[in-house]
Write a protein that holds these residues in place. Sequence first.
Motif, PDB file in Angstrom:
ATOM      1  N   SER A 194      -6.326   2.126   8.193  1.00 49.73           N
ATOM      2  CA  SER A 194      -6.130   1.082   7.194  1.00 49.73           C
ATOM      3  C   SER A 194      -5.712  -0.244   7.814  1.00 49.73           C
ATOM      4  O   SER A 194      -5.775  -1.282   7.161  1.00 49.73           O
ATOM      5  CB  SER A 194      -5.077   1.516   6.176  1.00 49.73           C
ATOM      6  OG  SER A 194      -3.831   1.737   6.815  1.00 49.73           O
ATOM      7  N   GLY A 195      -5.263  -0.233   9.079  1.00 52.64           N
ATOM      8  CA  GLY A 195      -4.885  -1.473   9.744  1.00 52.64           C
ATOM      9  C   GLY A 195      -6.078  -2.403   9.877  1.00 52.64           C
ATOM     10  O   GLY A 195      -7.206  -1.952  10.126  1.00 52.64           O
ATOM     11  N   THR A 196      -5.846  -3.692   9.713  1.00 53.01           N
ATOM     12  CA  THR A 196      -6.930  -4.668   9.776  1.00 53.01           C
ATOM     13  C   THR A 196      -6.806  -5.531  11.033  1.00 53.01           C
ATOM     14  O   THR A 196      -5.755  -5.550  11.677  1.00 53.01           O
ATOM     15  CB  THR A 196      -6.907  -5.571   8.523  1.00 53.01           C
ATOM     16  OG1 THR A 196      -5.623  -6.202   8.428  1.00 53.01           O
ATOM     17  CG2 THR A 196      -7.154  -4.746   7.266  1.00 53.01           C
ATOM     18  N   PRO A 197      -7.865  -6.254  11.406  1.00 51.05           N
ATOM     19  CA  PRO A 197      -7.816  -7.061  12.629  1.00 51.05           C
ATOM     20  C   PRO A 197      -6.694  -8.099  12.601  1.00 51.05           C
ATOM     21  O   PRO A 197      -6.402  -8.677  11.550  1.00 51.05           O
ATOM     22  CB  PRO A 197      -9.183  -7.755  12.649  1.00 51.05           C
ATOM     23  CG  PRO A 197     -10.069  -6.908  11.800  1.00 51.05           C
ATOM     24  CD  PRO A 197      -9.174  -6.341  10.747  1.00 51.05           C
ATOM     25  N   HIS A 198      -6.079  -8.336  13.755  1.00 48.65           N
ATOM     26  CA  HIS A 198      -5.069  -9.392  13.825  1.00 48.65           C
ATOM     27  C   HIS A 198      -5.717 -10.749  14.074  1.00 48.65           C
ATOM     28  O   HIS A 198      -5.048 -11.758  14.163  1.00 48.65           O
ATOM     29  CB  HIS A 198      -4.011  -9.074  14.893  1.00 48.65           C
ATOM     30  CG  HIS A 198      -4.495  -9.122  16.299  1.00 48.65           C
ATOM     31  ND1 HIS A 198      -3.826  -9.826  17.286  1.00 48.65           N
ATOM     32  CD2 HIS A 198      -5.559  -8.541  16.924  1.00 48.65           C
ATOM     33  CE1 HIS A 198      -4.453  -9.673  18.447  1.00 48.65           C
ATOM     34  NE2 HIS A 198      -5.503  -8.901  18.251  1.00 48.65           N
ATOM     35  N   HIS A 199      -7.053 -10.751  14.175  1.00 44.08           N
ATOM     36  CA  HIS A 199      -7.847 -11.974  14.308  1.00 44.08           C
ATOM     37  C   HIS A 199      -7.378 -12.802  15.497  1.00 44.08           C
ATOM     38  O   HIS A 199      -7.027 -13.982  15.381  1.00 44.08           O
ATOM     39  CB  HIS A 199      -7.780 -12.810  13.028  1.00 44.08           C
ATOM     40  CG  HIS A 199      -9.005 -13.663  12.821  1.00 44.08           C
ATOM     41  ND1 HIS A 199      -9.158 -14.889  13.421  1.00 44.08           N
ATOM     42  CD2 HIS A 199     -10.120 -13.458  12.108  1.00 44.08           C
ATOM     43  CE1 HIS A 199     -10.306 -15.412  13.076  1.00 44.08           C
ATOM     44  NE2 HIS A 199     -10.926 -14.555  12.272  1.00 44.08           N
ATOM     45  N   ASN A 200      -7.388 -12.152  16.652  1.00 43.14           N
ATOM     46  CA  ASN A 200      -6.945 -12.825  17.869  1.00 43.14           C
ATOM     47  C   ASN A 200      -7.586 -12.154  19.075  1.00 43.14           C
ATOM     48  O   ASN A 200      -8.481 -11.318  18.922  1.00 43.14           O
ATOM     49  CB  ASN A 200      -5.411 -12.814  17.947  1.00 43.14           C
ATOM     50  CG  ASN A 200      -4.857 -14.167  18.360  1.00 43.14           C
ATOM     51  OD1 ASN A 200      -5.345 -14.794  19.288  1.00 43.14           O
ATOM     52  ND2 ASN A 200      -3.838 -14.625  17.645  1.00 43.14           N
TER      53      ASN A 200
END
Length: 314
Positions: A194-200
């Motif tokens: 369920s964790g989503t990308p930290h966009h980094n």
Amino acid sequence: MSPYEIDLVYLWVDGGDPEWLAKKREYLENKTSLNIEATSKARVADNDELRYSLRSAEKYVPWIRKVFIVTDEQKPKWLNLKNEKVEVIDIRALIPPEALPCYNSVIIEHYLYKIPGLSEHFLYANDDMFFNAKIGPEFFFNSEGMPIVRLQRAFLGNWMSRIRGIFNIPTNIYRKTIDRAARLIKEKFGKYYSGTPHHNIDSYLKTDYRNVVEKDFKDEILSTLINHLRSEHDIQRIIYSYYALVKKRGVLRYVSRKESCRIRLQKPDFMDYIMSYNPVLFCLNDTHRATDKDRERVKPFLEALFPEKSGYEL
């Protein structure tokens, strides 16, 4: 120092280049029902971020072996190609011909592992992602060489987005492509992340990429090649992180804003974020909500943070 070599890969496009723009306009000419997320200026605007991202890399991660910049028949005018640490790679050397013309970075990202000479351990960054502190290879890979998989916890907003997606109530393309990646991993391996990308900036193993694209999800990846623009049917690159975790070849870490900070371009307080959180990594994220006036604030902000010219510049 790391016992293995680590490379850094960027995707870069100059969306203001007249030749490139002419090609894209020709492709879009007879297209209808285009989604603003797929065609927004934010997808291709060059605010000179790459120059400053490379300054941040030289300053804070000098142990990087080589930098690869993946482009579409372009190269930054300021780039010092005499620097042996940098190489420009055209997308035609990586993606299958049926994916051309390609104005969809998600497709290109699936074929990064085909970069000639790319090390087994590599980092991937969009050009609007920056290092903001001195860190060693262990920040990205553990002592066994496995990638540290950084995710954001699925707060209520994320769950609601997923619920909206499930019932076909509109949500954005980006969230749908993440959800598709998570579902594919669940269907094949029985584990839902369920964790989503930290966009980094993220770390990967080339072997995991190859296994996903050429073996475990070969048909699913191939089916997306017709998406010449961003599509809700794409598979977000988070699939490689989920894959590493499910194969026990990655180490899960949930991030805080002190470790990884995403600053949206339409927000007026860029420096406030940096001063408040002093993040190790940050992304200055352009979106379809940003205006040209917002973009004008990018270069002065980055110049204040990274004023010293790097060896990657002429």
